[in-house]
Design a protein around this motif. Structure first.
Motif, PDB file in Angstrom:
ATOM      1  N   PRO A 596     -24.871 -22.420  -0.202  1.00 60.65           N
ATOM      2  CA  PRO A 596     -25.602 -21.474  -1.067  1.00 60.65           C
ATOM      3  C   PRO A 596     -24.708 -20.335  -1.541  1.00 60.65           C
ATOM      4  O   PRO A 596     -23.828 -19.876  -0.814  1.00 60.65           O
ATOM      5  CB  PRO A 596     -26.728 -20.962  -0.161  1.00 60.65           C
ATOM      6  N   THR A 597     -24.932 -19.882  -2.759  1.00 63.76           N
ATOM      7  CA  THR A 597     -24.157 -18.755  -3.286  1.00 63.76           C
ATOM      8  C   THR A 597     -24.451 -17.477  -2.517  1.00 63.76           C
ATOM      9  O   THR A 597     -23.646 -16.549  -2.513  1.00 63.76           O
ATOM     10  CB  THR A 597     -24.475 -18.524  -4.775  1.00 63.76           C
ATOM     11  N   SER A 598     -25.605 -17.430  -1.874  1.00 60.70           N
ATOM     12  CA  SER A 598     -25.992 -16.232  -1.132  1.00 60.70           C
ATOM     13  C   SER A 598     -25.399 -16.190   0.272  1.00 60.70           C
ATOM     14  O   SER A 598     -25.715 -15.281   1.043  1.00 60.70           O
ATOM     15  CB  SER A 598     -27.514 -16.160  -1.031  1.00 60.70           C
ATOM     16  N   ARG A 599     -24.555 -17.129   0.601  1.00 71.83           N
ATOM     17  CA  ARG A 599     -23.985 -17.172   1.957  1.00 71.83           C
ATOM     18  C   ARG A 599     -23.156 -15.922   2.227  1.00 71.83           C
ATOM     19  O   ARG A 599     -22.295 -15.532   1.444  1.00 71.83           O
ATOM     20  CB  ARG A 599     -23.096 -18.405   2.101  1.00 71.83           C
ATOM     21  N   SER A 600     -23.401 -15.304   3.363  1.00 67.28           N
ATOM     22  CA  SER A 600     -22.679 -14.094   3.747  1.00 67.28           C
ATOM     23  C   SER A 600     -21.675 -14.419   4.850  1.00 67.28           C
ATOM     24  O   SER A 600     -21.664 -15.518   5.406  1.00 67.28           O
ATOM     25  CB  SER A 600     -23.667 -13.040   4.256  1.00 67.28           C
ATOM     26  N   CYS A 601     -20.845 -13.445   5.183  1.00 66.82           N
ATOM     27  CA  CYS A 601     -19.889 -13.634   6.272  1.00 66.82           C
ATOM     28  C   CYS A 601     -20.615 -13.897   7.581  1.00 66.82           C
ATOM     29  O   CYS A 601     -20.179 -14.726   8.390  1.00 66.82           O
ATOM     30  CB  CYS A 601     -18.987 -12.406   6.410  1.00 66.82           C
ATOM     31  N   SER A 602     -21.718 -13.228   7.782  1.00 65.00           N
ATOM     32  CA  SER A 602     -22.499 -13.448   8.999  1.00 65.00           C
ATOM     33  C   SER A 602     -23.041 -14.872   9.042  1.00 65.00           C
ATOM     34  O   SER A 602     -22.998 -15.531  10.079  1.00 65.00           O
ATOM     35  CB  SER A 602     -23.646 -12.435   9.078  1.00 65.00           C
ATOM     36  N   ASP A 603     -23.546 -15.345   7.905  1.00 57.14           N
ATOM     37  CA  ASP A 603     -24.052 -16.722   7.832  1.00 57.14           C
ATOM     38  C   ASP A 603     -22.956 -17.721   8.179  1.00 57.14           C
ATOM     39  O   ASP A 603     -23.201 -18.732   8.837  1.00 57.14           O
ATOM     40  CB  ASP A 603     -24.581 -17.033   6.431  1.00 57.14           C
ATOM     41  N   ALA A 604     -21.743 -17.466   7.698  1.00 54.64           N
ATOM     42  CA  ALA A 604     -20.623 -18.390   7.890  1.00 54.64           C
ATOM     43  C   ALA A 604     -19.897 -18.155   9.201  1.00 54.64           C
ATOM     44  O   ALA A 604     -18.931 -18.862   9.499  1.00 54.64           O
ATOM     45  CB  ALA A 604     -19.645 -18.259   6.717  1.00 54.64           C
ATOM     46  N   ARG A 605     -20.316 -17.170   9.969  1.00 53.22           N
ATOM     47  CA  ARG A 605     -19.714 -16.799  11.252  1.00 53.22           C
ATOM     48  C   ARG A 605     -18.256 -16.346  11.068  1.00 53.22           C
ATOM     49  O   ARG A 605     -17.355 -16.762  11.784  1.00 53.22           O
ATOM     50  CB  ARG A 605     -19.798 -17.950  12.251  1.00 53.22           C
ATOM     51  N   ILE A 606     -18.087 -15.467  10.075  1.00 51.53           N
ATOM     52  CA  ILE A 606     -16.793 -14.832   9.847  1.00 51.53           C
ATOM     53  C   ILE A 606     -16.858 -13.434  10.448  1.00 51.53           C
ATOM     54  O   ILE A 606     -17.672 -12.616  10.005  1.00 51.53           O
ATOM     55  CB  ILE A 606     -16.472 -14.738   8.342  1.00 51.53           C
ATOM     56  N   PRO A 607     -16.053 -13.122  11.452  1.00 56.41           N
ATOM     57  CA  PRO A 607     -16.093 -11.784  12.050  1.00 56.41           C
ATOM     58  C   PRO A 607     -15.879 -10.705  10.998  1.00 56.41           C
ATOM     59  O   PRO A 607     -15.122 -10.889  10.036  1.00 56.41           O
ATOM     60  CB  PRO A 607     -14.938 -11.821  13.062  1.00 56.41           C
ATOM     61  N   LYS A 608     -16.544  -9.574  11.176  1.00 61.41           N
ATOM     62  CA  LYS A 608     -16.527  -8.500  10.185  1.00 61.41           C
ATOM     63  C   LYS A 608     -15.116  -8.064   9.804  1.00 61.41           C
ATOM     64  O   LYS A 608     -14.830  -7.812   8.636  1.00 61.41           O
ATOM     65  CB  LYS A 608     -17.321  -7.308  10.731  1.00 61.41           C
ATOM     66  N   ARG A 609     -14.208  -8.004  10.761  1.00 65.90           N
ATOM     67  CA  ARG A 609     -12.862  -7.516  10.467  1.00 65.90           C
ATOM     68  C   ARG A 609     -12.077  -8.467   9.571  1.00 65.90           C
ATOM     69  O   ARG A 609     -11.072  -8.083   8.987  1.00 65.90           O
ATOM     70  CB  ARG A 609     -12.090  -7.273  11.764  1.00 65.90           C
ATOM     71  N   PHE A 610     -12.547  -9.727   9.460  1.00 67.83           N
ATOM     72  CA  PHE A 610     -11.862 -10.694   8.607  1.00 67.83           C
ATOM     73  C   PHE A 610     -12.698 -11.061   7.388  1.00 67.83           C
ATOM     74  O   PHE A 610     -12.339 -11.968   6.641  1.00 67.83           O
ATOM     75  CB  PHE A 610     -11.538 -11.965   9.396  1.00 67.83           C
ATOM     76  N   CYS A 611     -13.810 -10.369   7.184  1.00 71.21           N
ATOM     77  CA  CYS A 611     -14.706 -10.698   6.078  1.00 71.21           C
ATOM     78  C   CYS A 611     -14.082 -10.305   4.740  1.00 71.21           C
ATOM     79  O   CYS A 611     -13.722  -9.142   4.531  1.00 71.21           O
ATOM     80  CB  CYS A 611     -16.038  -9.971   6.258  1.00 71.21           C
ATOM     81  N   PRO A 612     -13.949 -11.249   3.794  1.00 69.26           N
ATOM     82  CA  PRO A 612     -13.336 -10.931   2.499  1.00 69.26           C
ATOM     83  C   PRO A 612     -14.334 -10.419   1.474  1.00 69.26           C
ATOM     84  O   PRO A 612     -13.955 -10.127   0.339  1.00 69.26           O
ATOM     85  CB  PRO A 612     -12.773 -12.286   2.064  1.00 69.26           C
ATOM     86  N   CYS A 613     -15.621 -10.309   1.842  1.00 70.75           N
ATOM     87  CA  CYS A 613     -16.658  -9.920   0.890  1.00 70.75           C
ATOM     88  C   CYS A 613     -16.754  -8.395   0.799  1.00 70.75           C
ATOM     89  O   CYS A 613     -17.082  -7.725   1.792  1.00 70.75           O
ATOM     90  CB  CYS A 613     -17.998 -10.504   1.306  1.00 70.75           C
ATOM     91  N   MET A 614     -16.506  -7.856  -0.376  1.00 73.60           N
ATOM     92  CA  MET A 614     -16.491  -6.410  -0.567  1.00 73.60           C
ATOM     93  C   MET A 614     -17.832  -5.768  -0.238  1.00 73.60           C
ATOM     94  O   MET A 614     -17.891  -4.684   0.337  1.00 73.60           O
ATOM     95  CB  MET A 614     -16.115  -6.082  -2.015  1.00 73.60           C
ATOM     96  N   ASN A 615     -18.910  -6.453  -0.625  1.00 74.62           N
ATOM     97  CA  ASN A 615     -20.229  -5.849  -0.449  1.00 74.62           C
ATOM     98  C   ASN A 615     -20.763  -5.979   0.969  1.00 74.62           C
ATOM     99  O   ASN A 615     -21.901  -5.607   1.231  1.00 74.62           O
ATOM    100  CB  ASN A 615     -21.229  -6.434  -1.448  1.00 74.62           C
ATOM    101  N   GLU A 616     -19.966  -6.487   1.886  1.00 76.03           N
ATOM    102  CA  GLU A 616     -20.364  -6.520   3.294  1.00 76.03           C
ATOM    103  C   GLU A 616     -19.499  -5.583   4.135  1.00 76.03           C
ATOM    104  O   GLU A 616     -19.596  -5.578   5.357  1.00 76.03           O
ATOM    105  CB  GLU A 616     -20.252  -7.948   3.846  1.00 76.03           C
ATOM    106  N   ARG A 617     -18.655  -4.813   3.475  1.00 74.72           N
ATOM    107  CA  ARG A 617     -17.745  -3.919   4.194  1.00 74.72           C
ATOM    108  C   ARG A 617     -18.101  -2.468   3.882  1.00 74.72           C
ATOM    109  O   ARG A 617     -18.437  -2.131   2.746  1.00 74.72           O
ATOM    110  CB  ARG A 617     -16.294  -4.187   3.793  1.00 74.72           C
ATOM    111  N   GLN A 618     -17.995  -1.614   4.865  1.00 74.15           N
ATOM    112  CA  GLN A 618     -18.243  -0.198   4.645  1.00 74.15           C
ATOM    113  C   GLN A 618     -17.072   0.453   3.928  1.00 74.15           C
ATOM    114  O   GLN A 618     -17.227   1.482   3.283  1.00 74.15           O
ATOM    115  CB  GLN A 618     -18.508   0.497   5.980  1.00 74.15           C
TER     116      GLN A 618
END
Length: 635
Positions: A596-618
């Motif tokens: 799904p296009t809506s897949r997030s780093c959490s959905d994919a089990r990507i740890p926050k420190r390695f998440c490449p998604c801008m809108n999931e980072r503070q």
């Protein structure tokens, strides 16, 4: 190409209205130029523009203020005034596609922007104007070199021999069946001869590879239990498979990001793009013969090779980052090693264990002697029992290096470095290159077992170079591009290419040495190179669409499991993972399931420190390598 994509960030004070903020946010998806920046600055800073400027702005200005809605033409590079055609030609192949929205669906993951890389500076310099990697072109045929070594072995007392089963021994003194040991005299698949003389251009070492068909491996395949839609029989030592399992060729080039692949592996990239899946105006994917899927939005799930190889080859990970109740501690941390969490409690779902059970002929390739190394998955987490191994060649080369250089006896072989770019000597006698040894072995395995499914994994270290001098750091990878692209051309043109699935990927971007202090390296580290070449019978709409979806090594593992363990005729083809024990529930089969296009780093089990998604980072700061920098500053 990166020069055509500068970064532009704009912060609006709280005093701006919500409408103005929304306009600017919407314009962030459009093509913007320095001319627009100029118009914006003029509008914001000049309360009363000079008359002359006002006339120019209204009649002949190239740019437009970002504070006002930009026209729909700005959705395309060619619709933005002032951008030369040559730059649009470059930009149409860029990562803009990562920010495209899919109709009717919400879009979650917007990949972080790529800062300019210092590696691009060196890559742009013509090769003749910078350091050069040694060229290992053969000066003589293998047969003539073999004859030369045969004479030297018989006459000299300074030559040593070794095979995959025997460490170095005196070629003169040790005998086999009463005769001097020479290549092909014993049933081994490689034979090394080393003489004490050292040539400046190439090591005085000759390698012979000879892989012949083994009846025990044929028998193992024919006797294994197959899924109900796979059946085979053996006639005159030849397997007749009406519907055989696919060959799996898994090539991993360590430490190559998506952007680095464009810089360092241009020939290989051209081959992949030549085979890339096309989508017509109706959204139907198409390709001829072989189809390449280029997964542009691949993310790592851990810092280094270990967690990323665990994910792609076993569906496991080195820590339960999300406290999943469906993950079980498979192996505890001990003696400085790492713990391992998997989706099955006690059963190994490592791809090599499963392949052996299905009768695959297996090859495991590491370009260094990993015996005793704490930095590998094999034999630390999962015991390895491959039919053919590359590391045995490098173990012999490593021990020969210790002998030649008079290093301390008993030095760990895994610590021996072969080819630092600043002092590279990759050439063996006769123009053989260490970078091409694995390809010679794989080719012979494919020839000797043409009718039996094969699994070959290669972890290439050409880009795993942490040299202090960036001018040297890229040389090994650039040279490897010649070997890799040539080998892939051979594989895709083989008569049995329609039986082979090829994975060409990296585990992560560059993650060691001084380069990790650079912000561009930190960002690229999260987005590894990831591609798959499949026969056209595997072409699906899902495979085409997944090229632009957020994917990880877990999804690759799920895909491989489905390929190597086909569904039985009574099983639902749309079932996600029901027949596959040990496959993470959050993963997707990239061929049969649409991510799904809506897949997030959490959905994919990507740890926050390695998440490449801008809108999931503070914040957009990356903390990879920061600890290393702080450590240096305190020394």
């Amino acid at each position: 190409r990166e020069r055509s994509e500068p970064i532009l960030f704009m912060h609006l004070p709280d005093s701006f209205s919500e409408t103005q903020t929304q306009i600017v946010m919407k314009n962030s998806d459009a093509w913007v130029t320095p001319f627009d920046v100029h118009e914006t600055i003029m509008e914001l800073t000049l309360t009363k523009p000079p008359p002359l400027w006002e006339n120019i702005a209204s009649n002949s200005s190239i740019g437009s203020s970002i504070m006002h809605p930009l026209p729909s033409a700005r959705n395309f590079c060619h619709g933005a005034p002032g951008i030369p055609e040559r730059f649009c030609a470059l930009s149409t192949e860029t990562r803009r596609s990562q920010m495209e929205k899919t109709k009717g669906e919400s879009y979650n993951c917007q990949f972080m922007y790529y800062p300019p890389s210092v590696s691009s500076f060196f890559t742009d310099i013509p090769r003749e104007n910078r350091p050069i990697w040694p060229d290992c072109k053969a000066k003589n045929t293998s047969a003539s070199i073999f004859r030369e070594f045969r004479k030297r072995i018989l006459k000299s007392s300074k030559c040593y021999c070794s095979t995959n089963k025997r460490d170095w021994f005196d070629c003169q003194r040790d005998t086999w069946k009463g005769q001097t040991i020479l290549p092909y005299d014993i049933p081994e698949y490689f034979f090394l001869t080393s003489c004490n003389d050292v040539d400046e251009e190439e090591l005085d070492i000759f390698l012979t590879i000879n892989i012949t068909r083994r009846s025990d491996l044929v028998e193992r395949y024919t006797s294994t239990e197959k899924p109900s839609n796979i059946f085979s029989k053996q006639v005159n030592n030849v397997v007749d498979a009406s519907s055989s399992l696919p060959n799996i060729l898994f090539i991993e080039v360590d430490s190559v990001s998506l952007m680095a692949a464009d810089r360092l592996l241009p020939k290989t990239q051209r081959l992949l793009k030549r085979l890339q899946i096309e989508v017509d105006i109706k959204g139907k994917p198409r390709c001829t013969g072989l189809c390449a899927a280029l997964f542009e939005k691949t993310s790592i799930v851990g810092k280094n090779s270990i967690p990323n190889q665990l994910a792609s080859m076993s569906g496991c990970i080195d820590a339960n980052y999300f406290n999943d109740s469906d993950l079980y501690l498979f192996k505890e941390k001990e003696n400085g090693s790492f713990e391992t969490w998997c989706s099955s409690k006690n059963t190994s779902n490592w791809i090599f264990d499963l392949a052996r059970k299905s009768g695959y002929v297996t090859f495991f390739g590491e370009e260094f002697c990993y015996n005793g190394s704490p930095f590998v998955v094999q034999n630390n987490i999962f015991p390895l029992d491959a039919d053919y191994s590359l590391h045995e060649v490098f173990c012999r080369l490593a021990s020969d290096t210790i002998r030649r250089k008079g290093l301390k006896e008993g030095s760990p072989l895994w610590s021996v470095e072969h080819d630092w770019s600043s002092n590279a000597k990759p050439c063996l006698k006769g123009g053989q290159s260490r970078q091409g040894i694995a390809f010679d072995i794989i080719n012979q395995i494919w020839d000797s077992f043409h009718d039996i499914p094969k699994l070959a994994f290669l972890n290439a270290l050409a880009a795993h170079d942490y040299s202090l001098d960036s001018a040297f750091q890229i040389l090994g990878a650039e040279a490897y591009d010649e070997h890799l692209s040539s080998f892939l051309e051979t594989m895709v043109n083989r008569a049995d290419a329609e039986k082979t699935v090829i994975i060409i990927r990296s585990d992560h971007g560059l993650q060691g040495g001084p380069s990790q202090l650079d912000y561009s390296t930190q960002i690229e580290h999260m987005n590894p190179w990831n591609n798959m070449i499949v026969p056209s019978k595997y072409l699906t709409v899902s495979l085409a669409e997944n090229q632009k979806r957020l994917v990880t090594g877990f999804d690759l593992y799920h895909t491989l499991r489905r390929l190597m363990m086909p569904l039985n005729s009574n099983e639902d083809d749309n079932s996600k993972i029901s027949p596959l024990n040990g496959v993470p529930k959050w993963s997707y089969d990239l061929i049969r399931s649409t991510v799904p296009t809506s897949r997030s780093c959490s959905d994919a089990r990507i740890p926050k420190r390695f998440c490449p998604c801008m809108n999931e980072r503070q914040d957009l700061g990356n903390y990879f390598g920061v600890g290393f920098a702080e450590q240096i500053s305190t020394q």
